[in-house]
Design an enzyme around this catalytic site. Structure first.
Site, PDB file in Angstrom:
ATOM      1  N   HIS A  54      -2.190  -2.436 -10.354  1.00 44.37           N
ATOM      2  CA  HIS A  54      -0.820  -2.408  -9.830  1.00 44.37           C
ATOM      3  C   HIS A  54      -0.192  -1.014  -9.901  1.00 44.37           C
ATOM      4  O   HIS A  54       0.871  -0.790  -9.308  1.00 44.37           O
ATOM      5  CB  HIS A  54       0.069  -3.390 -10.594  1.00 44.37           C
ATOM      6  CG  HIS A  54      -0.281  -4.825 -10.371  1.00 44.37           C
ATOM      7  ND1 HIS A  54      -0.348  -5.397  -9.122  1.00 44.37           N
ATOM      8  CD2 HIS A  54      -0.596  -5.815 -11.248  1.00 44.37           C
ATOM      9  CE1 HIS A  54      -0.681  -6.665  -9.228  1.00 44.37           C
ATOM     10  NE2 HIS A  54      -0.844  -6.942 -10.511  1.00 44.37           N
ATOM     11  N   ASP A  67      -8.925  -9.757  -8.255  1.00 35.83           N
ATOM     12  CA  ASP A  67      -7.863 -10.285  -9.101  1.00 35.83           C
ATOM     13  C   ASP A  67      -6.987 -11.241  -8.290  1.00 35.83           C
ATOM     14  O   ASP A  67      -6.841 -11.092  -7.075  1.00 35.83           O
ATOM     15  CB  ASP A  67      -7.024  -9.111  -9.620  1.00 35.83           C
ATOM     16  CG  ASP A  67      -6.058  -9.508 -10.716  1.00 35.83           C
ATOM     17  OD1 ASP A  67      -6.384  -9.289 -11.889  1.00 35.83           O
ATOM     18  OD2 ASP A  67      -4.961 -10.025 -10.397  1.00 35.83           O
ATOM     19  N   HIS A  87      -3.843 -11.355  -8.215  1.00 35.06           N
ATOM     20  CA  HIS A  87      -2.677 -10.640  -7.699  1.00 35.06           C
ATOM     21  C   HIS A  87      -3.118  -9.422  -6.894  1.00 35.06           C
ATOM     22  O   HIS A  87      -4.062  -8.734  -7.267  1.00 35.06           O
ATOM     23  CB  HIS A  87      -1.771 -10.211  -8.863  1.00 35.06           C
ATOM     24  CG  HIS A  87      -1.351 -11.349  -9.733  1.00 35.06           C
ATOM     25  ND1 HIS A  87      -2.051 -11.693 -10.883  1.00 35.06           N
ATOM     26  CD2 HIS A  87      -0.342 -12.239  -9.611  1.00 35.06           C
ATOM     27  CE1 HIS A  87      -1.463 -12.745 -11.439  1.00 35.06           C
ATOM     28  NE2 HIS A  87      -0.442 -13.106 -10.685  1.00 35.06           N
ATOM     29  N   ASP A  90      -8.314 -13.942 -13.349  1.00 32.48           N
ATOM     30  CA  ASP A  90      -7.165 -14.845 -13.354  1.00 32.48           C
ATOM     31  C   ASP A  90      -7.189 -15.784 -12.157  1.00 32.48           C
ATOM     32  O   ASP A  90      -6.228 -16.536 -11.933  1.00 32.48           O
ATOM     33  CB  ASP A  90      -5.847 -14.070 -13.410  1.00 32.48           C
ATOM     34  CG  ASP A  90      -5.788 -12.895 -12.463  1.00 32.48           C
ATOM     35  OD1 ASP A  90      -6.768 -12.662 -11.729  1.00 32.48           O
ATOM     36  OD2 ASP A  90      -4.757 -12.191 -12.457  1.00 32.48           O
TER      37      ASP A  90
END
Length: 362
Positions: free
Chosen positions: A159, A195, A197, A284
């Site tokens: 991120h 991931d 996200h 995740d």
């Protein structure tokens, strides 16, 4: 497979995050890396320490003023008479100036951060720099001839953009690995983010570049963090146009639909002609993850590892998310064990000449 790990990750500990309007203890904790380390050691992977890389090695993917902010943020916080943990309370939203960095620490935090879920504590810089060194060490091992290496990075990184932090991320470990591979001889690097996200920071870093193909499979930003990037129509700009591929999927996606998106991603990397691969390995996507909403069972992670290995590229795997701590280590081990299966043989290094002709992703 060699596992690059630093105990300095433990220095980033404590603090609270604002999660879906509630102030809660951070889901990103020391226990995550400890569980992965123990599981991989039990599985027989060799643990190695990271090499020392100078702070200037970060500047290939991060702005110098941003790096200096992270390096000095805690000291400035203390000079302001504060203790505890650092969270911003204001951001330069639409209609506000973004070309000036406020002199005070509170305004500077809001300038560089994009959420209130990523606290800075006394040891954050040490941990973030160590994670970056883990990723660059794994990339150096691969550039020197290892078929694959895994960087147990904590805090995670995908991120973090050129000049922003958030989503538990401060320095972009996967981007640093890709940059080092480029500097050590790889012509084209495929960077696959699995991931849950979207890797908004990685997309930001490589948005205008054609030497790294960024491909991401993630929860749709219509409902999932980070909300404001990760749509399918984002394709890159300038020299990088066509070298970003986003594959957003809805909540409750199971293996069948996920596997189709994974096949699309792998085909794009093959068509690009990548001679090395970096994987932002978030697990995740697991059905039991507390802050994610895909439905992949534990048995799917070895399948993921096998599909990644089938690209037959020199590969750096970089740890990102995964917050179901009890199952985290076994899920990561599942990926690495399948990737390292004896039926797979690595190609002969980053100078490989048998790659397909280059093309943009589609």
């Amino acid at each position: 497979m060699k596992v690059v790990h630093s105990p300095l990750h433990r220095r980033h500990d404590g603090g609270m995050e604002l999660h879906r309007s509630k102030l809660v203890p951070c889901f990103e904790s020391r226990a995550r890396a400890e569980d992965i380390r123990e599981a991989l050691a039990d599985a027989g992977h060799a643990l190695v320490a990271p090499r020392a890389f100078a702070i200037d090695s970060l500047l290939g993917v991060h702005d110098a003023d941003f790096v200096e902010f992270l390096r000095t943020a805690w000291a400035r916080w203390q000079e302001d008479g504060r203790d505890g943990f650092m969270l911003p309370s204001g951001f330069p939203a639409r209609g506000m100036r973004r070309d000036r960095v406020p002199a005070g620490i509170h305004g500077a935090m809001g300038h560089y951060a994009f959420d209130a879920g990523t606290p800075i504590v006394a040891g954050t810089w040490d941990a973030a720099m160590a994670a970056a060194q883990c990723a660059m060490t794994a990339a150096a091992l691969v550039a020197e001839g290892e078929g694959a290496a895994y960087a147990l990075c904590r805090p995670p990184g995908h991120h973090a953009g050129r000049g922003t932090y958030g989503g538990y991320c401060f320095l972009n470990n996967a981007a640093l690995a890709a940059q080092l591979l480029r500097e050590r001889g790889s012509r084209k690097v495929g960077l696959l983010d699995v991931d849950y996200h979207h890797g908004n920071g990685t997309q930001d870093i490589f948005w205008t570049r054609d030497d790294v193909l960024f491909v991401s499979i993630h929860g749709t930003p219509d409902t999932e963090y980070p909300y404001f990037l990760g749509y399918a129509d984002e394709r890159g700009a300038g020299a990088g146009e066509g070298f970003t591929l986003n594959l957003p999927l809805p909540r409750d996606t199971g293996w069948d639909d996920y596997a189709q998106a994974l096949d699309t991603a792998l085909q794009a990397i093959h068509a690009y002609g990548a001679d090395a691969l970096v994987v932002s390995l978030g697990v995740d996507t697991f059905e039991g993850d507390p802050i994610s909403a895909f439905r992949l069972g534990a048995e799917r992670f070895p399948q993921l590892g096998a599909r990644l290995a089938a690209l037959n590229l020199p590969t750096v795997l970089v740890q990102e998310g995964g917050y179901a701590v009890k199952e985290l280590g076994s899920n990561v081990a599942g990926v690495l064990q399948a990737f390292s299966a004896p039926t797979w043989r690595p190609a002969a290094g980053p100078a490989r000449t048998s790659a397909p002709a280059a093309s943009t992703a589609s």
